[in-house]
Design an enzyme around this catalytic site. Structure first.
Site, PDB file in Angstrom:
ATOM      1  N   ARG A 146       4.188   7.867   4.724  1.00  0.00           N
ATOM      2  CA  ARG A 146       5.386   8.155   5.514  1.00  0.00           C
ATOM      3  C   ARG A 146       6.589   8.410   4.610  1.00  0.00           C
ATOM      4  O   ARG A 146       7.471   9.193   4.951  1.00  0.00           O
ATOM      5  CB  ARG A 146       5.717   6.980   6.437  1.00  0.00           C
ATOM      6  CG  ARG A 146       4.743   6.766   7.571  1.00  0.00           C
ATOM      7  CD  ARG A 146       5.277   5.713   8.535  1.00  0.00           C
ATOM      8  NE  ARG A 146       6.470   6.180   9.209  1.00  0.00           N
ATOM      9  CZ  ARG A 146       7.252   5.405   9.962  1.00  0.00           C
ATOM     10  NH1 ARG A 146       6.957   4.125  10.108  1.00  0.00           N
ATOM     11  NH2 ARG A 146       8.319   5.898  10.558  1.00  0.00           N
ATOM     12  N   ASN A 175      -5.884 -16.370  -1.845  1.00  0.00           N
ATOM     13  CA  ASN A 175      -6.333 -17.540  -2.582  1.00  0.00           C
ATOM     14  C   ASN A 175      -7.831 -17.418  -2.855  1.00  0.00           C
ATOM     15  O   ASN A 175      -8.489 -16.483  -2.373  1.00  0.00           O
ATOM     16  CB  ASN A 175      -6.001 -18.836  -1.829  1.00  0.00           C
ATOM     17  CG  ASN A 175      -6.604 -18.864  -0.428  1.00  0.00           C
ATOM     18  OD1 ASN A 175      -7.658 -18.292  -0.176  1.00  0.00           O
ATOM     19  ND2 ASN A 175      -5.928 -19.545   0.478  1.00  0.00           N
ATOM     20  N   GLU A 235       0.841  -1.189   0.000  1.00  0.00           N
ATOM     21  CA  GLU A 235       0.000   0.000   0.000  1.00  0.00           C
ATOM     22  C   GLU A 235       0.873   1.234   0.000  1.00  0.00           C
ATOM     23  O   GLU A 235       1.878   1.302   0.697  1.00  0.00           O
ATOM     24  CB  GLU A 235      -0.930   0.032   1.215  1.00  0.00           C
ATOM     25  CG  GLU A 235      -1.886   1.218   1.168  1.00  0.00           C
ATOM     26  CD  GLU A 235      -2.961   1.144   2.237  1.00  0.00           C
ATOM     27  OE1 GLU A 235      -3.870   1.973   2.189  1.00  0.00           O
ATOM     28  OE2 GLU A 235      -2.880   0.270   3.107  1.00  0.00           O
ATOM     29  N   GLU A 236       0.480   2.217  -0.793  1.00  0.00           N
ATOM     30  CA  GLU A 236       1.214   3.461  -0.883  1.00  0.00           C
ATOM     31  C   GLU A 236       1.285   4.102   0.497  1.00  0.00           C
ATOM     32  O   GLU A 236       0.268   4.316   1.151  1.00  0.00           O
ATOM     33  CB  GLU A 236       0.492   4.396  -1.862  1.00  0.00           C
ATOM     34  CG  GLU A 236       1.269   5.635  -2.196  1.00  0.00           C
ATOM     35  CD  GLU A 236       0.577   6.429  -3.277  1.00  0.00           C
ATOM     36  OE1 GLU A 236       1.199   7.352  -3.815  1.00  0.00           O
ATOM     37  OE2 GLU A 236      -0.591   6.142  -3.577  1.00  0.00           O
ATOM     38  N   SER A 237       2.484   4.370   0.957  1.00  0.00           N
ATOM     39  CA  SER A 237       2.670   4.878   2.312  1.00  0.00           C
ATOM     40  C   SER A 237       2.937   6.369   2.316  1.00  0.00           C
ATOM     41  O   SER A 237       3.852   6.850   1.638  1.00  0.00           O
ATOM     42  CB  SER A 237       3.839   4.150   2.994  1.00  0.00           C
ATOM     43  OG  SER A 237       4.129   4.738   4.232  1.00  0.00           O
ATOM     44  N   ARG A 263     -18.638  -8.256   1.173  1.00  0.00           N
ATOM     45  CA  ARG A 263     -18.551  -6.919   0.580  1.00  0.00           C
ATOM     46  C   ARG A 263     -19.360  -6.773  -0.707  1.00  0.00           C
ATOM     47  O   ARG A 263     -19.133  -5.845  -1.470  1.00  0.00           O
ATOM     48  CB  ARG A 263     -17.076  -6.580   0.322  1.00  0.00           C
ATOM     49  CG  ARG A 263     -16.246  -6.482   1.605  1.00  0.00           C
ATOM     50  CD  ARG A 263     -16.700  -5.324   2.482  1.00  0.00           C
ATOM     51  NE  ARG A 263     -15.902  -5.241   3.709  1.00  0.00           N
ATOM     52  CZ  ARG A 263     -16.338  -5.602   4.896  1.00  0.00           C
ATOM     53  NH1 ARG A 263     -17.569  -6.094   5.036  1.00  0.00           N
ATOM     54  NH2 ARG A 263     -15.564  -5.501   5.961  1.00  0.00           N
ATOM     55  N   ARG A 300     -10.380 -19.093  -1.827  1.00  0.00           N
ATOM     56  CA  ARG A 300     -11.249 -19.214  -0.651  1.00  0.00           C
ATOM     57  C   ARG A 300     -11.307 -17.884   0.114  1.00  0.00           C
ATOM     58  O   ARG A 300     -12.379 -17.445   0.531  1.00  0.00           O
ATOM     59  CB  ARG A 300     -10.746 -20.344   0.257  1.00  0.00           C
ATOM     60  CG  ARG A 300     -11.686 -20.659   1.416  1.00  0.00           C
ATOM     61  CD  ARG A 300     -11.233 -21.940   2.120  1.00  0.00           C
ATOM     62  NE  ARG A 300     -12.166 -22.322   3.162  1.00  0.00           N
ATOM     63  CZ  ARG A 300     -12.085 -21.907   4.419  1.00  0.00           C
ATOM     64  NH1 ARG A 300     -11.109 -21.088   4.774  1.00  0.00           N
ATOM     65  NH2 ARG A 300     -12.978 -22.296   5.317  1.00  0.00           N
ATOM     66  N   ARG A 309       0.685  14.328   6.477  1.00  0.00           N
ATOM     67  CA  ARG A 309      -0.430  13.562   5.918  1.00  0.00           C
ATOM     68  C   ARG A 309      -1.650  13.532   6.836  1.00  0.00           C
ATOM     69  O   ARG A 309      -2.734  13.136   6.423  1.00  0.00           O
ATOM     70  CB  ARG A 309       0.003  12.121   5.633  1.00  0.00           C
ATOM     71  CG  ARG A 309       0.374  11.332   6.883  1.00  0.00           C
ATOM     72  CD  ARG A 309       0.698   9.896   6.588  1.00  0.00           C
ATOM     73  NE  ARG A 309       1.150   9.182   7.778  1.00  0.00           N
ATOM     74  CZ  ARG A 309       1.309   7.871   7.852  1.00  0.00           C
ATOM     75  NH1 ARG A 309       1.048   7.125   6.787  1.00  0.00           N
ATOM     76  NH2 ARG A 309       1.737   7.298   8.955  1.00  0.00           N
TER      77      ARG A 309
END
Length: 416
Positions: free
Chosen positions: A275, A359, A271-273, A370, A361, A343
């Site tokens: 920090r 995977n 994920e784009e951080s 969702r 499952r 930020r």
């Protein structure tokens, strides 16, 4: 939106685009411009004349390729490098394997194992990791083994429906009882994968004719030579190995992995951080069809359409807030405030990018929670924004694993 790439922001009072660049600790104001394109051009011109050391995307690297692996078949492929990102100073460990391979990485770096992805810090001596290797090339049909097995299962499921109790072999025209007949693909799957799940391409064939036809189709296979693939290797030692700056390497999909010192690792740019990198001004605005009004009591509410006035109020307020928040973010960065502090003013409407692996499952569990479907055995009431992401994920998954997706739908969208 509030800003474009390269220090371009909207000046509300002047109603013009402001161009500014931070270079060697100082902020250079490049004036106000009538259009965003003109402001971006001013920034680009300044940076061309004053190149800096801090780069997010390294052009010299992005044109290169790395070896990656198809995680279904474990066969080697090549993938272009998309990006190299600075990830901060971290403590490192050194992994050694039985075949003599060694890898230095952070404890949170993902490594491919025979059981899937695991963090390096979770591994112990005696565990297996996947490494690059070669093997004699087997008879290699033009259809991946996992897909070929799935097609075979689907074909067998149609047998009782498409073959009568007494039926005729379409190859030798003799009559046989159902138990002596097999369903055969008239056009071989290896020649036309599009006909693999086409019932019109299935015909009864006796065991002798089916075996003879299958043998003839082996001419479509490739034989001989060696093939590059990933195979298991045992970890023989794990030791702490200092602390230094680390970098994330992102490679183009669909398989986000690469071979590092002979060991298969995740491309790790998850994920784009905020920090370690300056976040870009890409924000979410709801589409007009997004239902805006909540009705009913907690736990039993529903969303209904909003009025044009409500939609205008919502999007106007969001855009104003986004502009102001990003301007304050840029102001702090220009003043030398750390990215991880600056930020804090950015809203949840800021888009973030990430890579994730799972995977089938695990994906089914996610989709059951969702997405909202009438045929779901367990009702779910997701927020629309995450549901839109889930719908796109499901669309891609259904194309990759049509048989598994069909079973998921048939059994009430519940993971096994």
């Amino acid at each position: 939106m509030p800003a474009a790439k390269g220090g371009v922001t909207w000046h509300k009072k002047a109603e013009k685009w402001r161009a500014q660049v931070r270079h060697k600790g100082e902020v250079h104001h490049l004036g106000l411009h009538e259009t965003r394109e003109a402001a971006e051009a001013a920034v680009a011109e300044f940076r061309a004349l004053h190149p800096g050391k801090r780069t997010r995307k390294l052009d010299s690297v992005r044109r290169n390729h790395v070896r990656c692996f198809d995680e279904r078949t474990l066969l080697a492929e090549r993938a272009p490098i998309v990006d190299v990102m600075e990830s901060g100073v971290k403590k490192l460990i050194r992994l050694s394997t039985a075949s003599g391979k060694q890898l230095r990485c952070s404890r949170d770096h993902a490594i491919l194992t025979p059981d899937g992805w695991r963090k390096a810090g979770e591994l112990a001596v005696g565990d297996a990791v996947m490494v690059g290797g070669t093997a004699a090339r087997p008879s290699e049909a033009l259809v991946p083994p996992s897909l070929r097995r799935g097609i075979g299962v689907w074909t067998a499921m149609q047998r009782n429906r498409l073959i009568d109790e007494l039926d005729v072999c379409y190859l030798c025209s003799r009559t046989f009882p159902r138990e002596a007949l097999q369903l055969d693909h008239v056009v071989p799957v290896a020649l036309d994968l599009g006909k693999a799940l086409d019932e019109k391409n299935l015909q009864p064939a006796c065991e002798d004719c089916h075996a003879a036809k299958s043998a003839d189709e082996q001419a479509l296979a490739k034989r001989g030579g060696k093939v590059a693939l990933a195979k298991a290797d045992l970890v023989t030692a794990i030791a702490d190995d200092g602390e230094e700056m680390t970098y994330d390497l992102a490679v183009e999909g669909p398989w986000h992995n690469f071979l590092a010192n002979g060991i298969v690792v995740h491309n790790s740019y998850n994920e784009e951080s905020g920090r370690y990198r300056e976040l870009q001004p890409v924000f979410y605005l709801p589409a007009e069809e997004r239902k805006l009004v909540q009705q009913g009591r907690p736990g039993r509410y529903e969303f209904v359409e909003g009025t044009p006035e409500q939609y205008g109020t919502a999007t106007g307020a969001m855009e104003a807030a986004y502009r102001e928040a990003y301007a304050r973010y840029q102001e702090m960065l220009a003043a030398g405030v750390a990215r991880e502090v600056a930020r804090a003013v950015l809203p949840v409407g800021l888009f973030s990018s990430m890579y994730a692996t799972c995977n089938a499952r695990s994906l089914m569990h996610f989709l059951s929670l969702r997405t909202k479907r009438e045929n779901s055995a367990v009702p779910s009431f997701p927020q629309r924004e995450i549901e839109m992401v889930a719908e796109q994920m499901e669309q891609h998954w259904a194309g990759l694993m049509p048989l598994t997706h069909a079973a998921f739908e048939k059994h009430g969208r519940v993971a096994p």
